[in-house]
Write a protein that holds these residues in place. Structure first.
Motif, PDB file in Angstrom:
ATOM      1  N   ASN A  28     -28.898  -5.583 -21.653  1.00 41.27           N
ATOM      2  CA  ASN A  28     -29.752  -5.557 -22.841  1.00 41.27           C
ATOM      3  C   ASN A  28     -29.999  -6.995 -23.265  1.00 41.27           C
ATOM      4  O   ASN A  28     -29.095  -7.832 -23.190  1.00 41.27           O
TER       5      ASN A  28
ATOM      6  N   ASN B 198     -33.829  -2.936 -24.128  1.00 40.02           N
ATOM      7  CA  ASN B 198     -32.768  -2.197 -23.455  1.00 40.02           C
ATOM      8  C   ASN B 198     -33.052  -1.968 -21.977  1.00 40.02           C
ATOM      9  O   ASN B 198     -34.209  -1.893 -21.544  1.00 40.02           O
TER      10      ASN B 198
ATOM     11  N   GLN C  82     -26.448   2.257 -21.038  1.00 39.50           N
ATOM     12  CA  GLN C  82     -26.244   1.461 -22.243  1.00 39.50           C
ATOM     13  C   GLN C  82     -24.855   1.644 -22.823  1.00 39.50           C
ATOM     14  O   GLN C  82     -24.290   0.733 -23.392  1.00 39.50           O
TER      15      GLN C  82
END
Length: 646
Positions: free
Chosen positions: A572, A615, A530
């Motif tokens: 995401n 996510n 991420q």
């Protein structure tokens, strides 16, 4: 104190050794940004606070707009001379001063006045700057950040004001930050006062404070003391019946709108008016318990289509209050329990769910959003009694437009206030969820096996089309199966075509990428993958397939036509609600409140999520696929726009 002034000067400014503060009072800008709504709210609330105890008649507030000759404004030339001496030290003050200077040459100026009746007015005017809590003239006329407190605790609890800063709302409505107040007390004594809010300045060789007072001054021994002028001024400044009258000359043009004045009164005081506590007359137009519905139901004042109630909810609040039976809800702050009447209405056509939190005085504090339920189709009005009023008053901000524990200094009280706010949302959420279940009943059991089988088979086929190899676990023996859906010859042809395109590029038309780049925004960083995500694109509807069957929602994203994403392996995905007019509401959908869990069909694992962001969604050969398990509370008619972050 020596004010270095003569009695011929109507306006008094206190001298200071030197100039230290070169900014206008910050509260001026706060009320200026609130517009006419903030002005009418503050003055109507002050009138309700001044109601005569034991008098069953409504408080009457007369609002009048008009024009007055500059020469008839008391002491105006002194104010103008002071404005000419102001010196700005930054961009904001320079701009404000220039705006004032641009207005001072008008020979006739606009004004607005607020005159109340069936009220007490201010007391102790003849005592001037006495310092006594019983003399409300001295508190109102000469004190900042101070409000009069009732000796009767029940009356004090019901009062709308508590911070002592609302008086400055009238100054903010004037181009010159100028206001006057005329008073007639129980003895028939009539006086006129006023304030002007400038900045610290140099005038005739002396430095002065920013605030000026329209007042007389008398020496008593070695000290000087303010006393009000008897009211013998122009008729605009007259007040001949008991009560208070606010006069604001140089009324701002952007505020000068009769329709908005009436709307703002209805928005903030619909309950006071419906209950007969308040009657408002705006330029001879009466808003009373008998006439308020004429304005509420008039399309010139309010949009009547329930599906368009997205920012202004007054017509819904009025209907809810008049037509629904209240239920009692209990809200605790961890120590004490508070009981409120909740008038609640559910309708699938309502686009935004809001709760009008109303004080017993009849003044609405705010359009309260319930956490995770802002887009649910409901409307509600919440009213307490004396104990609840006292607690809500503790939570109000300075302008009485929002409940918040932020300004509470005591840590224990602050902790309790936060718990109260959380429990308030929770208790109303229960009512909302119950209404959703009641209005969306399950009509018996439905055998969805065949539907789910077809759906699962179709998704497996789509998955097979996008994968070169699939790992299958057969007992303890892992097997590798090569897809036969993509022949070797076809792969070679693709390779040859790529090579050929390099050799013979020829003229070509660049295809438009179906993804539109958005500004980067912060998101929670849960994993290393991420942390690498930084660019956000909005997905074109053509690349999204969405299907709801039973309690499952399937969403497929085909990024194969996007040069930006097709080669990425993770992304995401965020959801934003969009209405029928194409208006987007990015922060009003919470995944946790609407889905039990989310499965990544490419990886087979659960996807983590926060707020409205899913996510670590796996992209396989340009395709991402999700299976979302729905909660019963989800409004299945919602439409979304999707954002992809890579």
């Amino acid at each position: 104190m020596n004010l270095n002034v003569t009695n011929e000067e109507k306006w008094k400014f206190s001298p200071i050794p030197n100039i230290e503060e070169s900014n206008f009072n910050k509260i001026l800008e706060r009320f200026y940004n609130m517009g006419i709504k903030g002005l009418t709210r503050e003055n109507a609330q002050n009138s309700l606070d001044g109601r005569l105890p034991g008098n069953e008649n409504p408080v009457i507030l007369t609002i009048e707009t008009g024009s007055i000759k500059k020469a008839n404004i008391p002491g105006i030339n002194e104010v103008i001379e002071r404005i000419k001496c102001l010196e700005g030290r930054n961009g904001y003050t320079k701009e404000t001063i220039q705006h004032m200077v641009n207005k001072i040459n008008q020979e006739e100026v606009r004004y607005i006045s607020f005159e109340d009746s069936n009220t007490r007015g201010l007391t102790g005017a003849r005592n001037g700057q006495s310092g006594s809590k019983k003399d409300t003239w001295g508190i109102y006329a000469y004190s900042k950040g101070v409000h009069f407190e009732e000796e009767d605790s029940s009356l004090e609890t019901s009062r709308g004001g508590s911070h002592g800063v609302g008086k400055i709302a009238s100054n903010a409505a004037s181009d010159l930050h100028l206001m006057y107040f005329a008073n007639c007390d129980e003895n028939g004594d009539k006086h006129l006062g006023g304030t002007v809010q400038l900045i610290e300045h140099l005038y005739k060789g002396h430095c002065y404070r920013s605030t000026g007072y329209f007042t007389d001054i008398k020496l008593e021994g070695n000290k000087s003391k303010f006393y009000p002028y008897e009211n013998n001024f122009d008729q605009v400044f007259e007040k001949n019946t008991r009560g208070l009258k606010i006069i604001i000359p140089y009324f701002r043009e952007e505020y000068d709108n009769e329709r908005e004045i009436i709307r703002s009164i209805c928005d903030s005081f619909f309950l006071s008016i419906l209950e007969g506590k308040l009657k408002v007359i705006v330029n001879e137009k009466e808003v009373t318990n008998d006439t308020i519905l004429n304005y509420i139901k008039d399309p010139e004042y309010y949009v009547q289509d329930i599906t368009e109630a997205k920012k202004v909810f007054t017509p819904l609040y009025v209907d809810t209050y008049l037509n629904e039976t209240p239920e009692v809800i209990k809200v605790s702050d961890g120590v004490e329990d508070y009981h409120f009447n909740l008038y609640f209405y559910y309708d699938e056509q309502i686009p935004k769910g809001r709760v009008a939190i109303v004080r017993t005085i009849g003044m609405k504090i705010e359009d309260f959003k319930i956490e995770g339920k802002a887009t649910k189709p409901f409307n509600a009005v919440l009213i307490g009694s004396s104990a609840e009023d006292k607690y809500l008053k503790l939570l109000e901000n300075e302008s009485h437009t929002k409940l918040s524990p932020d300004d509470i200094k005591d840590p224990n009280q602050k902790k309790r206030a936060k718990k109260f706010m959380s429990n308030l949302s929770r208790e109303i959420s229960k009512v909302i969820e119950e209404a959703i279940k009641k209005n969306n009943p399950t009509d018996g059991q439905m055998n969805t096996a065949d539907i789910l089988y077809v759906l699962e088979t179709q998704f497996k086929k789509d998955l097979s089309d996008t994968l070169g190899t699939v790992m299958i676990n057969d007992g303890n023996k892992p097997l590798v199966k090569t897809s036969s859906d993509v022949p070797i010859k076809e792969k070679r042809e693709r390779k040859d075509s790529k090579q050929g395109s390099k050799k013979n590029p020829g003229p070509s038309k660049k295809k438009r990428d179906p993804l539109k780049r958005q500004k980067s925004r912060d998101s929670d960083k849960h994993t290393e993958k991420q942390e690498q995500l930084s660019t956000i694109y909005s997905a074109h509807p053509d690349m999204v397939e969405r299907l709801i069957v039973g309690n499952k929602e399937m969403v497929k994203f085909d990024f194969t036509k996007s040069e930006h994403i097709k080669n990425d392996t993770y992304c995401n995905i965020s959801l934003a609600v969009i209405d029928g007019m194409g208006v987007e509401y990015p922060n009003e959908f919470n995944i946790q409140d609407n889905y039990n869990h989310i499965i990544d069909l490419n990886s087979g694992g659960n996807c983590p999520y926060s707020q409205n962001v899913i996510n670590n969604v796996q992209i396989t050969q340009g395709v991402a696929q999700l299976e979302l398990n729905l909660k019963e509370s989800l409004n299945k008619s919602l439409k979304f726009v999707y954002y992809v972050e890579v």
